[in-house]
Write a protein that holds these residues in place. Structure first.
Motif, PDB file in Angstrom:
ATOM      1  N   ASP A   1       3.524 -16.340  -4.237  1.00 28.49           N
ATOM      2  CA  ASP A   1       2.264 -15.646  -4.396  1.00 28.49           C
ATOM      3  C   ASP A   1       2.579 -14.406  -5.216  1.00 28.49           C
ATOM      4  OD1 ASP A   1      -0.104 -14.369  -4.214  1.00 28.49           O
ATOM      5  OD2 ASP A   1      -0.219 -14.323  -2.029  1.00 28.49           O
TER       6      ASP A   1
ATOM      7  N   GLN B   1       1.298 -12.123  -7.342  1.00 26.05           N
ATOM      8  CA  GLN B   1       0.697 -10.787  -7.392  1.00 26.05           C
ATOM      9  C   GLN B   1       0.986  -9.984  -6.119  1.00 26.05           C
ATOM     10  OE1 GLN B   1      -3.381 -10.777  -8.682  1.00 26.05           O
ATOM     11  NE2 GLN B   1      -3.613  -8.602  -8.265  1.00 26.05           N
ATOM     12  N   THR B   2       0.817 -10.614  -4.965  1.00 27.51           N
ATOM     13  CA  THR B   2       1.034  -9.914  -3.702  1.00 27.51           C
ATOM     14  C   THR B   2       2.510  -9.596  -3.508  1.00 27.51           C
ATOM     15  OG1 THR B   2      -0.754 -11.275  -2.863  1.00 27.51           O
ATOM     16  CG2 THR B   2       0.469 -10.009  -1.260  1.00 27.51           C
TER      17      THR B   2
ATOM     18  N   GLN C   1       3.986  -6.893  -5.932  1.00 32.16           N
ATOM     19  CA  GLN C   1       3.558  -5.540  -5.544  1.00 32.16           C
ATOM     20  C   GLN C   1       4.353  -5.041  -4.342  1.00 32.16           C
ATOM     21  OE1 GLN C   1      -0.615  -4.510  -5.240  1.00 32.16           O
ATOM     22  NE2 GLN C   1      -1.120  -6.248  -6.526  1.00 32.16           N
TER      23      GLN C   1
END
Lengths: 424, 321
Positions: A79, A81-82, A85
């Protein structure tokens, strides 16, 4: 007493570990003598991609290690993007990682991406060989925050068998968007039941060029959402009408996850989708005979979307020099050739596109052509909010719960309110 | 409960403990206490690091506008995030959706779980086989279930075909993409997948009800329904409290189904925008709004706490103890 000391030392040890885990890291040195870098190890963060991409990436890494003596560890995100970050916040992000152009402005504003201008200058890198829209997607404030590893554009796919059995030839598919609904209506009458004429994913990432075809950008210069100007509504209305006439459907309407599967399962005769669908269909639906064309023109102008991903350097990395070596190699002619040939993607270097003769490739040519005029999926750091509200409210217009104007006005208002309170 | 001897011994030890004169005894006590703390230390550390610290950290973050990237940079903003949340229409929509969802799902799932448990405990044939089959949905991951339900409820899916074939619907309904149906579809799915879990808890609770109560009721001529309402339900009140509590918490934290059905947007037209989804959006989809996300998370905690306490109180008052 002994036990007391023991328990105390346990406590101290654990607090020590805790403190060590929370400790910061030193400022990295930027050195640039290639031979010094031999034997170093860097981590490169990617998402998984197709099987062909995984294989090509491994080949690229092997070639890089042979060339420079730098070892590379892969970190694959499920995943992206999550997880990325979280990694960036936690200080455990890879030295080099993929950055989706869509996220580039937000990330560069946070200062987590190293500007690459000086590195490129020192290495005499030829930046003019990159496709303009692709490399520009990673520039903000006149600084370069990544080099595109490849790009994708949207094109029109058609199922040869379905079109021909309906009594048409691929040449009958109009090249102008204005004539497409009428053709789809004719097509619908000839298609077997259960097969829809066209399928497309309905989200801003696919529609931005349509909305902007009249000249109004979806995010204004002063960072406001603009979704309900008359020219934007006029450009979008045909899609809504076609949807309500069941000429165009979304994959979810057919109970499928994405358009590529619906097209591959021969549930739709035409689809507008990115070039990544080519390998997906060839691999999973080998019996489907497909052809591709450029997206029909709107008002006489060619249009498409461009999605591009860069290799970017972590500004917090301890191995910036080695990290740059990797970026430099992966976007060099040698590296780009291994990657794009193996993964079947479109190279971001014009010279390699020519070398691989992609403009003559029957399936890929329309997508390469779109590289010259496509709109990059990137519009500053407010785009994620604008896209969220557009994707949230467009379905209400498609199903007829609201008029398109109402839906877009509401999306615009909600997005602007959010941009105002949340983004500084 | 220990024997009288043990109790005596404990009182002795307790009486000795505070006495400073008896040096040997206090030394032993301290050593035992230290031993106890040492044994608990790993758990305490884990609890502190992974539960308490994040809670207090997000409480702190909720009062700041924070940039967690690179060098951490806090800006104290007081209650701004909470005021923004109060003025945010999307938060109210999410709250409304979540409440509607909980109000519908919790009573139904509790009642159905209780009924199924009572039936499966009544000694019908193939009791164990049924228990196993009914438990299966709970074992399946909720995202996989969501994908299956999206197929079942899709425009050309089996549910629509069935309803149209039986003449209950004139034309297929787009359950997943229509504002009026999207949340209801998630409700149905969630009831279906959580009932078995609560049923299992009820089954365990049923084992504790003395047979003699039912026998006495039978002698007095009570029928099955009367026995259920007058014996089973009141005796299960503590279990029901637990089931309702977990149900409420689960409902307020609804995330994955809404995320998958709407692709993370909460659409169509905010129909599937739940409170947890909005927190996710600000925490991970928009960069630099972690403070606002934390404030929303704190609000959600307070809401769950209040609603759970209210539900507990209501249920207690109705109990027949």
């Amino acid at each position: 007493m002994n036990k007391k000391r023991l328990s105390l030392s346990v406590l101290m040890l654990s607090s020590l570990i805790f403190a060590a885990a929370c400790g910061g890291n030193d400022e990295a040195q930027v050195a640039s003598d290639p031979s010094e870098l031999e034997g170093k190890e860097i981590t490169v963060g990617t998402w998984k991609g197709t099987d062909a991409e995984v294989k090509a990436f491994d080949e690229l890494l092997a070639a890089f290690t042979e060339e420079t003596g730098i070892n590379v560890k892969k970190k694959v995100y499920n995943d992206y993007q999550t997880q990325l970050q979280t990694d960036l916040v936690g200080g455990t992000a890879p030295d080099v990682f993929y950055v989706d152009a869509f996220l580039a402005p937000e990330l560069s504003k946070q200062g987590v991406l190293e500007p690459l201008d000086q590195y490129a200058e020192q290495a005499d890198k030829d930046l003019s060989d990159f496709y303009e829209p692709a490399i520009n997607a990673f520039k903000s404030d006149d600084q370069l925050f990544g080099l595109p590893k490849d790009y994708s554009t949207l094109g029109l796919y058609y199922n040869k068998r379905l079109i021909e059995e309906a009594g048409f030839t691929p040449d009958d598919i109009p090249t102008e968007m204005e004539q497409l609904p009428a053709f789809l209506a004719d097509l619908k009458e000839q298609l077997p039941s259960g097969v829809v004429p066209a399928i497309t994913t309905s989200e801003l990432a696919r529609h931005m060029f349509v909305l902007q075809s009249g000249g109004t950008d979806v995010v204004s210069d002063d960072r406001k959402a603009v979704l309900s100007q008359p020219d934007q509504l006029a450009a979008l209305q045909p899609l809504v009408d076609a949807y309500q006439d069941k000429l165009v459907q979304r994959p979810a309407d057919l109970g499928q996850g994405w358009a590529g599967d619906s097209f591959g399962a021969e549930r739709a005769a035409i689809m507008i989708e990115g070039n990544w669908a080519i390998s997906h269909i060839e691999q999973n639906f080998p019996d489907v005979e497909m052809g591709t064309k450029e997206v029909p023109t709107i008002g006489g102008n060619s249009g498409s979307m461009m999605f591009t991903v860069s290799y970017s350097l972590n500004s917090d990395s301890d191995e910036k020099a080695a990290g740059w070596e990797f970026i430099n190699y992966a976007t060099s002619q040698d590296g780009m050739k291994i990657w794009s040939e193996g993964a079947g993607v479109l190279p971001s270097l014009k010279s390699i596109a020519e070398e691989l003769n992609l403009q003559d490739d029957e399936l890929k040519a329309p997508f390469v052509a779109a590289g010259a005029y496509a709109t990059p999926w990137q519009k500053g750091d407010a785009l994620s909010i604008v896209a969220r509200e557009y994707n949230n409210l467009l379905p209400a217009a498609l199903t007829g719960d609201m008029t398109l104007e109402e839906a877009m006005k509401r999306a615009e208002e909600a997005a602007n309110k959010d941009i105002e309170t949340q983004l500084q | 409960m220990g024997t009288q001897l043990e109790i005596n011994r404990r009182t002795d030890a307790a009486a000795q403990a505070p006495s400073p004169k008896n040096g040997k005894g206090s030394e032993r006590n301290r050593r035992e206490a230290l031993q106890g703390v040492t044994f608990m230390l790993p758990t305490l550390l884990l609890l502190f690091t992974f539960t308490l610290l994040p809670i207090f950290y997000s409480l702190f973050l909720s009062f700041t506008r924070v940039n967690l990237f690179g060098g951490i940079d806090f800006q104290w903003v007081g209650f701004t995030n909470y005021v923004n949340a109060w003025n945010d229409d999307r938060v109210w929509t999410a709250l409304n959706n979540t409440f509607r969802y909980a109000l519908f799902v919790v009573p139904i799932q509790t009642a159905v779980a209780l009924l199924m448990a009572a039936v499966l405990n009544s000694g019908i044939r193939f009791q164990n086989t049924f228990r196993t089959i009914y438990f299966l949905p709970t074992l399946t991951s909720s995202s996989a279930l969501t994908m299956i339900f999206m197929f079942l409820f899709s425009l050309n899916g089996p549910i629509n075909n069935l309803l149209v074939n039986f003449g209950l619907l004139e034309a297929p309904v787009n359950f997943i993409n229509e504002t009026d149906f999207a949340l209801a579809t998630i409700m149905v799915m969630n009831i279906w997948s959580t009932v078995p879990f609560f049923m299992t808890i009820y089954l365990a609770g049923l084992q504790d009800i003395p047979r003699s109560l039912y026998e006495a009721a039978s002698l007095d001529g009570a029928n099955a329904w009367q026995k259920l309402m007058k014996i089973t339900v009141p005796n299960l009140t503590p279990v029901t409290n637990y089931v309702i509590l977990m149900g409420i918490i689960g409902c307020f934290q609804l995330f994955d189904q809404a995320y998958i059905i709407s692709g993370g947007t909460g659409g169509p037209n905010n129909a599937t925008l739940t409170f947890s989804l909005i927190i996710y959006q600000y925490a991970f989809q928009t960069i630099g709004t972690m403070g606002y996300a934390s404030a929303l998370a704190i609000i959600l905690t307070l809401i769950i706490f209040t609603v759970s306490m209210l539900a507990r109180r209501l249920n207690k008052e109705e109990s027949n103890y």
